[in-house]
Design an enzyme around this catalytic site. Sequence first.
Site, PDB file in Angstrom:
ATOM      1  N   HIS A   1      80.246  45.013  63.939  1.00 17.74           N
ATOM      2  CA  HIS A   1      80.994  44.235  64.931  1.00 17.74           C
ATOM      3  C   HIS A   1      82.201  43.508  64.366  1.00 17.74           C
ATOM      4  O   HIS A   1      82.942  42.884  65.112  1.00 17.74           O
ATOM      5  CB  HIS A   1      80.084  43.224  65.626  1.00 17.74           C
ATOM      6  CG  HIS A   1      79.727  42.059  64.743  1.00 17.74           C
ATOM      7  ND1 HIS A   1      78.737  42.137  63.805  1.00 17.74           N
ATOM      8  CD2 HIS A   1      80.241  40.813  64.651  1.00 17.74           C
ATOM      9  CE1 HIS A   1      78.652  40.980  63.168  1.00 17.74           C
ATOM     10  NE2 HIS A   1      79.559  40.157  63.658  1.00 17.74           N
TER      11      HIS A   1
HETATM   12  C1  UD1 Z   1      80.713  36.059  66.508  1.00 19.03           C
HETATM   13  C2  UD1 Z   1      81.066  35.358  65.214  1.00 19.03           C
HETATM   14  C3  UD1 Z   1      80.595  36.208  64.032  1.00 19.03           C
HETATM   15  C4  UD1 Z   1      79.128  36.579  64.153  1.00 19.03           C
HETATM   16  C5  UD1 Z   1      78.914  37.276  65.490  1.00 19.03           C
HETATM   17  C6  UD1 Z   1      77.466  37.659  65.694  1.00 19.03           C
HETATM   18  C7  UD1 Z   1      83.097  33.982  65.246  1.00 19.03           C
HETATM   19  C8  UD1 Z   1      84.484  33.893  64.772  1.00 19.03           C
HETATM   20  N1  UD1 Z   1      82.498  35.161  65.056  1.00 19.03           N
HETATM   21  O1  UD1 Z   1      81.515  37.238  66.584  1.00 19.03           O
HETATM   22  O2  UD1 Z   1      80.763  35.452  62.841  1.00 19.03           O
HETATM   23  O3  UD1 Z   1      78.748  37.435  63.105  1.00 19.03           O
HETATM   24  O4  UD1 Z   1      79.329  36.367  66.536  1.00 19.03           O
HETATM   25  O5  UD1 Z   1      77.249  38.258  66.910  1.00 19.03           O
HETATM   26  O6  UD1 Z   1      82.571  33.011  65.761  1.00 19.03           O
HETATM   27  N2  UD1 Z   1      80.432  39.010  74.217  1.00 19.03           N
HETATM   28  C9  UD1 Z   1      79.617  39.408  75.261  1.00 19.03           C
HETATM   29  N3  UD1 Z   1      78.438  38.743  75.428  1.00 19.03           N
HETATM   30  C10 UD1 Z   1      78.055  37.733  74.624  1.00 19.03           C
HETATM   31  C11 UD1 Z   1      78.899  37.352  73.576  1.00 19.03           C
HETATM   32  C12 UD1 Z   1      80.084  38.005  73.369  1.00 19.03           C
HETATM   33  O7  UD1 Z   1      79.917  40.311  75.996  1.00 19.03           O
HETATM   34  O8  UD1 Z   1      76.969  37.157  74.848  1.00 19.03           O
HETATM   35  C13 UD1 Z   1      81.698  39.715  74.001  1.00 19.03           C
HETATM   36  C14 UD1 Z   1      82.846  38.845  74.432  1.00 19.03           C
HETATM   37  O9  UD1 Z   1      83.363  39.319  75.614  1.00 19.03           O
HETATM   38  C15 UD1 Z   1      83.869  38.931  73.330  1.00 19.03           C
HETATM   39  C16 UD1 Z   1      83.174  39.685  72.216  1.00 19.03           C
HETATM   40  O10 UD1 Z   1      81.855  39.956  72.619  1.00 19.03           O
HETATM   41  O11 UD1 Z   1      84.986  39.634  73.720  1.00 19.03           O
HETATM   42  C17 UD1 Z   1      83.197  38.888  70.958  1.00 19.03           C
HETATM   43  O12 UD1 Z   1      82.475  37.660  71.079  1.00 19.03           O
HETATM   44  P1  UD1 Z   1      82.840  36.405  70.131  1.00 19.03           P
HETATM   45  O13 UD1 Z   1      81.825  35.344  70.281  1.00 19.03           O
HETATM   46  O14 UD1 Z   1      84.234  36.031  70.362  1.00 19.03           O
HETATM   47  O15 UD1 Z   1      82.776  36.952  68.660  1.00 19.03           O
HETATM   48  P2  UD1 Z   1      81.768  37.960  67.974  1.00 19.03           P
HETATM   49  O16 UD1 Z   1      82.500  39.215  67.698  1.00 19.03           O
HETATM   50  O17 UD1 Z   1      80.471  38.046  68.724  1.00 19.03           O
END
Ligand code: UD1
Length: 352
Positions: free
Chosen positions: A200
């Site tokens: 990811h």
């Molecule tokens: C985040 C953390 C990363 C961690 C990871 C574990 C930061 C900078 N990054 O990255 O260190 O390893 O979580 O999962 O904080 N989304 C969903 N549903 C959810 C959560 C996220 O659909 O419940 C989608 C969102 O639309 C977003 C993408 O996933 O576009 C990324 O989510 P985000 O929390 O921004 O960062 P991660 O890539 O999950």
Amino acid sequence: MHILHVVGARPNFMKAAPVLRALAARGAHQTLVHTGQHYDRNMSDVFFTQLQIPEPDFNLGVGSGSHARQTADIMTAFEPVVLETKPDVVLVYGDVNSTVAAALVCSKLLVRIGHVEAGLRSFDLTMPEEINRMVTDRLANLLFTPSEDGDANLRKEGVSSQKIHCVGNVMIDSLIRLLPAARGCPANGFPERLALVTLHRPSNVDDAENLQNILDSLGRVSERIDIVFPVHPRTRQRIAEFRIRLPRLHLVDPMPYIEFLALQTRAAVVITDSGGIQEETTYLGVPCLTMRENTERPVTVTLGTNTLVGEDRELLVRELNRVLAGKGKKGAIPPLWDGHAAERIADVLGSL
Ligand code: UD1
């Protein structure tokens, strides 16, 4: 003493659970804040249930956004909570945006910050988590490190030794507690012999060509062994957006903690770009091939079962062949990864 915990994203839940439990056993007054950075049932709620984390007292419901947006939204929503609840110490976990946002708020309100999983450094500033780690550690008053390398990094940055407490790895506390449940988990129709994959990191999944190349390499791997790949929402979005050609892999939704741990225990090899999984495989003695150029968790390479394969797809396939030939790293468990890290944190907080 009133301790407020901030969680927000998937890797925080297994870190906070044992600390909440250890402090509850000592009768501490605790408040739990969920920022809502992760909000899907399978990225958040199911972890609360399996790890027996109490219902959050506050849910900030910030959701997704750019880094600036997400961080700012968490700060704006969190500040009034701190003003209202007046905690003595705020505990933040790991390196996600929720961690740094809460630390920034507390530093301006002169509330003491404890950082759980302090001192880790990849020295790679293109990684958003590295910025979160550095800023949080700079602001924290109590730095709870998982291993000696964390202490050394902090001392080099001029952090006073008095603030540093090497307590061990809280994520391993959760793993040890739930390992019996994971070992009792049915195979759920997954193949007997499998490689487990998670991906990811923006550096691996946010570029179309790169993501296609990685998945093509996994396609080559899947000629040798079945691949089970629980797909993170970010990766799922990119696969759809870039119209990626998918090889023959078992793609599944993100899994609950216990079921995922069960797959890790059974995997012949784990291929990942996650931080926590490098640690969990080291504890379990399962070979791990990490698709990153560096790691903030070097002890998993020097002592554990982790090998960095970076972006070198040939190296991935070569290392995989070694593992499948039974020549994977055996490794050892790092000191203080013993299931009692959270109790050591509670001891430190109890002595304030
Ligand atoms: C985040 C953390 C990363 C961690 C990871 C574990 C930061 C900078 N990054 O990255 O260190 O390893 O979580 O999962 O904080 N989304 C969903 N549903 C959810 C959560 C996220 O659909 O419940 C989608 C969102 O639309 C977003 C993408 O996933 O576009 C990324 O989510 P985000 O929390 O921004 O960062 P991660 O890539 O999950």
